[in-house]
Write an enzyme that holds these catalytic residues in place. Structure first.
Site, PDB file in Angstrom:
ATOM      1  N   LYS A 278       0.848  -1.195   0.000  1.00 27.46           N
ATOM      2  CA  LYS A 278       0.000   0.000   0.000  1.00 27.46           C
ATOM      3  C   LYS A 278       0.880   1.240   0.000  1.00 27.46           C
ATOM      4  O   LYS A 278       2.023   1.193   0.461  1.00 27.46           O
ATOM      5  CB  LYS A 278      -0.856   0.022   1.274  1.00 27.46           C
ATOM      6  CG  LYS A 278      -2.007  -0.950   1.291  1.00 27.46           C
ATOM      7  CD  LYS A 278      -2.836  -0.780   2.561  1.00 27.46           C
ATOM      8  CE  LYS A 278      -3.965  -1.780   2.642  1.00 27.46           C
ATOM      9  NZ  LYS A 278      -4.995  -1.625   1.613  1.00 27.46           N
ATOM     10  N   ARG A 352     -10.041 -11.681   2.448  1.00 28.66           N
ATOM     11  CA  ARG A 352     -10.888 -12.764   1.942  1.00 28.66           C
ATOM     12  C   ARG A 352     -10.209 -14.118   2.097  1.00 28.66           C
ATOM     13  O   ARG A 352     -10.878 -15.133   2.249  1.00 28.66           O
ATOM     14  CB  ARG A 352     -11.275 -12.466   0.479  1.00 28.66           C
ATOM     15  CG  ARG A 352     -10.097 -12.287  -0.427  1.00 28.66           C
ATOM     16  CD  ARG A 352     -10.459 -11.592  -1.747  1.00 28.66           C
ATOM     17  NE  ARG A 352     -10.653 -10.136  -1.589  1.00 28.66           N
ATOM     18  CZ  ARG A 352     -11.012  -9.319  -2.569  1.00 28.66           C
ATOM     19  NH1 ARG A 352     -11.241  -9.799  -3.768  1.00 28.66           N
ATOM     20  NH2 ARG A 352     -11.157  -8.022  -2.354  1.00 28.66           N
TER      21      ARG A 352
HETATM   22  N1  BES Z   1      -7.946  -3.783   4.455  1.00 29.69           N
HETATM   23  C1  BES Z   1      -8.187  -3.428   3.113  1.00 29.69           C
HETATM   24  C2  BES Z   1      -9.524  -2.716   2.922  1.00 29.69           C
HETATM   25  C3  BES Z   1      -9.694  -1.387   3.615  1.00 29.69           C
HETATM   26  C4  BES Z   1      -9.478  -0.216   2.935  1.00 29.69           C
HETATM   27  C5  BES Z   1     -10.122  -1.335   4.912  1.00 29.69           C
HETATM   28  C6  BES Z   1      -9.671   1.001   3.556  1.00 29.69           C
HETATM   29  C7  BES Z   1     -10.323  -0.117   5.543  1.00 29.69           C
HETATM   30  C8  BES Z   1     -10.103   1.047   4.857  1.00 29.69           C
HETATM   31  C9  BES Z   1      -8.195  -4.676   2.213  1.00 29.69           C
HETATM   32  O1  BES Z   1      -7.387  -5.713   2.635  1.00 29.69           O
HETATM   33  C10 BES Z   1      -7.710  -4.247   0.875  1.00 29.69           C
HETATM   34  O2  BES Z   1      -6.625  -3.775   0.790  1.00 29.69           O
HETATM   35  N2  BES Z   1      -8.536  -4.415  -0.152  1.00 29.69           N
HETATM   36  C11 BES Z   1      -8.198  -4.048  -1.474  1.00 29.69           C
HETATM   37  C12 BES Z   1      -8.718  -5.131  -2.401  1.00 29.69           C
HETATM   38  C13 BES Z   1      -8.183  -5.037  -3.800  1.00 29.69           C
HETATM   39  C14 BES Z   1      -6.685  -5.256  -3.836  1.00 29.69           C
HETATM   40  C15 BES Z   1      -8.889  -6.077  -4.659  1.00 29.69           C
HETATM   41  C16 BES Z   1      -8.852  -2.708  -1.773  1.00 29.69           C
HETATM   42  O3  BES Z   1      -9.932  -2.439  -1.254  1.00 29.69           O
HETATM   43  O4  BES Z   1      -8.256  -1.920  -2.498  1.00 29.69           O
HETATM   44 ZN    ZN Z   2      -5.357  -5.517   1.998  1.00 33.45          ZN
END
Ligand code: BES
Ligand code: ZN
Ligand code: ZN
Length: 505
Positions: A278, A352
């Site tokens: 990230k 997931r």
């Molecule tokens: N933990 C994050 C989702 C999240 C984002 C929680 C902002 C709280 C605030 C999750 O693991 C994630 O990174 N999801 C990705 C999925 C994508 C790579 C398909 C996302 O939402 O960008």
């Molecule tokens: Zn994530």
């Protein structure tokens, strides 16, 4: 934590700094007004007459000094709005607003005169008190306490005066058990990620819940390897802190031969994204990525605390998603506990994977009559619903109705999102059974494809709901019932759903 003490009695108490009086629309006074006005020799009449701002509108609050020699230093006027529209949830929110107002006025003790003419004054007082309590939460364990004049003041005692004090007390005692579950959930979310790595977190769950009679089992990485839980293990393999799975059992109804309810929580104790790293800005917020698991733990505490007559399994998958030489790579194929293989196209879609193994395990072991999972699963749910609604996916209309009703009652609002076969299919793999990100949809409908992924791990005919709490678990500004940061979202709505529909009398 909260140091607040809340009490109820038929007669006024002694030595409170402030007296609180409720008003309805157009400054209509509650019945207790006259006696206090008499004690204060007409001062309240005088104050009301000259105050042009206070209209008694819902949420209006005025605080002013009482005259010298009065039994109180301050008088607080609280606007409650339309008398006929006073719902338990509005009483609760008024309580939250009241706490904030007293705190900013440095008032530490107060006495609330409840209108005995109200048809349900006991219920009203208990709900107002609960809102006050929920808002009184703070998380200060990492701050060196200030002493003397520097010590910040906040409400410590709130006393209610009403005829129906016994009923209010009885109701409030139950509410407080649930709120203590909410506080535990908030505490866990607010903990820094170095203090809540999976192993420490798992032990903490045991410590918190065992005294309440909840049975707690911890699976360590060795047992998970033995079981073939390749999905959760792949999320944690880049971290020096190995994953854990924690199974909690609340047997509140030993005579029942019904299958248990199951609640499953995502507990990513820190989500860097892994190799699909990230961006640095805002990454600190990813300590909240265990909010789903915290809600499950808080719910178990609430249910056990109020001795809910029902049988419930809580299960949380705890893992830290880190980039390192041992971390899962994008393109790795792993084998989940269900036997299905998953191609990890993006290591940031890790929640997931954690849930997949928990969902399969809980179904195989406990054959639950209902499964609800909570997860801070997608950024996309924030794009869709912001912080106000929790995106909720289910194909079961009855379950949706139960959840939605509980959401409306508790103010933890849910919005139904589509679970569609299209997105389930979208998550099928090309060289594996399933993939953790849709190649076709990409980021479009990101919350729906995530739900489509989870669906692959639910046995047919099991009523299931997925709650994406990425927007509601963590809010960086105050709300009426919640100071900023961890909100405790999920505990109240699920506790209420159980109380309304899944508990034996
Ligand atoms: N933990 C994050 C989702 C999240 C984002 C929680 C902002 C709280 C605030 C999750 O693991 C994630 O990174 N999801 C990705 C999925 C994508 C790579 C398909 C996302 O939402 O960008
Ligand atoms: Zn994530
Ligand atoms: Zn995550």
């Amino acid at each position: 934590m909260s140091n607040l003490s809340v009490t109820f009695s038929k007669a006024p108490g002694k030595e409170h700094e402030a007296a609180i009086l409720g008003f309805y629309k157009d400054k209509e006074r509650c019945s207790s007004f006259e006696s206090l006005n008499y004690d204060l020799q007409g001062f309240l009449d005088h104050a009301l007459e000259h105050n042009k701002k206070f209209k008694g509108k819902y949420g209006d609050i005025e605080i002013f000094m009482a005259p010298e020699n009065a039994p109180y230093t301050y008088i607080v006027l609280l606007g409650l709005g339309d008398k006929d529209e006073l719902k338990p949830s509005s009483a609760e929110k008024a309580g939250g607003k009241l706490f904030a107002a007293l705190k900013s006025a440095n008032i530490t003790t107060a006495e609330f005169y409840i209108d005995n003419d109200l048809s349900s004054s006991g219920e009203f007082a208990a709900n107002l008190a609960n809102g006050f309590y929920l808002r009184s939460y703070d998380f200060e364990k990492y701050k060196t306490p200030k002493e003397g004049n520097d010590k910040p003041l906040k409400p410590e005692k709130l006393h209610f005066v009403l005829f129906d004090s016994d009923k209010a007390q009885k109701l409030y005692d139950v509410f407080a058990k649930i709120s203590d579950g909410v506080f535990l959930c908030r505490d866990l979310v607010n903990e820094p990620p170095n203090a809540l790595v999976p192993d420490i977190y798992a032990k903490r769950i045991k410590e918190e819940l065992k005294p309440y009679g909840v049975e707690v089992d911890i699976l360590d990485e060795k047992r998970m390897h033995k079981f073939g839980m390749g999905a959760i293990l792949s999320v944690g393999q880049g971290s020096a802190n190995p994953p854990r799975m924690v199974i909690m059992r609340w047997i509140g109804d030993r005579d029942s031969n019904q299958e248990p309810l199951a609640f499953v929580g995502k507990g990513v104790t820190f989500d860097t994204g892994g190799i699909s790293l990230k961006p640095a800005a805002g990454m600190e917020d990813m300590k909240m990525d265990m909010g789903g698991s915290a809600a499950v733990v808080g719910l178990m505490k609430a249910l056990a605390g109020r001795k809910a007559k029902t049988n419930v399994i809580g299960i949380v998958g705890l893992a830290e998603n880190m980039p390192s030489g041992t971390a899962t790579r994008p393109a790795d194929i792993i084998k989940s506990y269900s036997g299905k293989t998953i191609e990890v196209l993006n290591t940031d879609a890790e929640g997931r994977l954690v849930l997949a193994d928990c969902l399969s395990y809980v179904q195989e072991r406990y054959n639950p009559r209902l499964i609800i999972d909570l997860a801070t699963l997608t950024g996309a749910i924030l794009v869709a619903l912001g912080h106000e609604y929790c995106g909720t996916f289910t194909t079961d209309d009855a379950l949706w109705d139960h959840l939605n009703k509980a959401g409306e009652e508790t103010g933890e609002k849910l919005w139904r999102m589509p679970l569609d076969e299209y997105w389930k299919k979208d998550m099928e793999g090309t060289i594996s059974d399933i993939q953790n990100m849709s190649q076709k949809s990409g980021r479009w409908a990101g919350s729906c494809t995530a739900a489509g992924f989870l669906w692959h791990f639910i046995k047919e005919d099991t009523p299931w709901a997925h709650m994406d709490i990425a927007g509601t678990a963590w809010i960086k500004e105050d709300r009426d019932l919640t100071p900023k940061y961890g909100t405790g979202f999920g505990v109240r709505v699920l506790d209420r759903m159980i109380a309304n529909f899944y508990e034996n009398a």
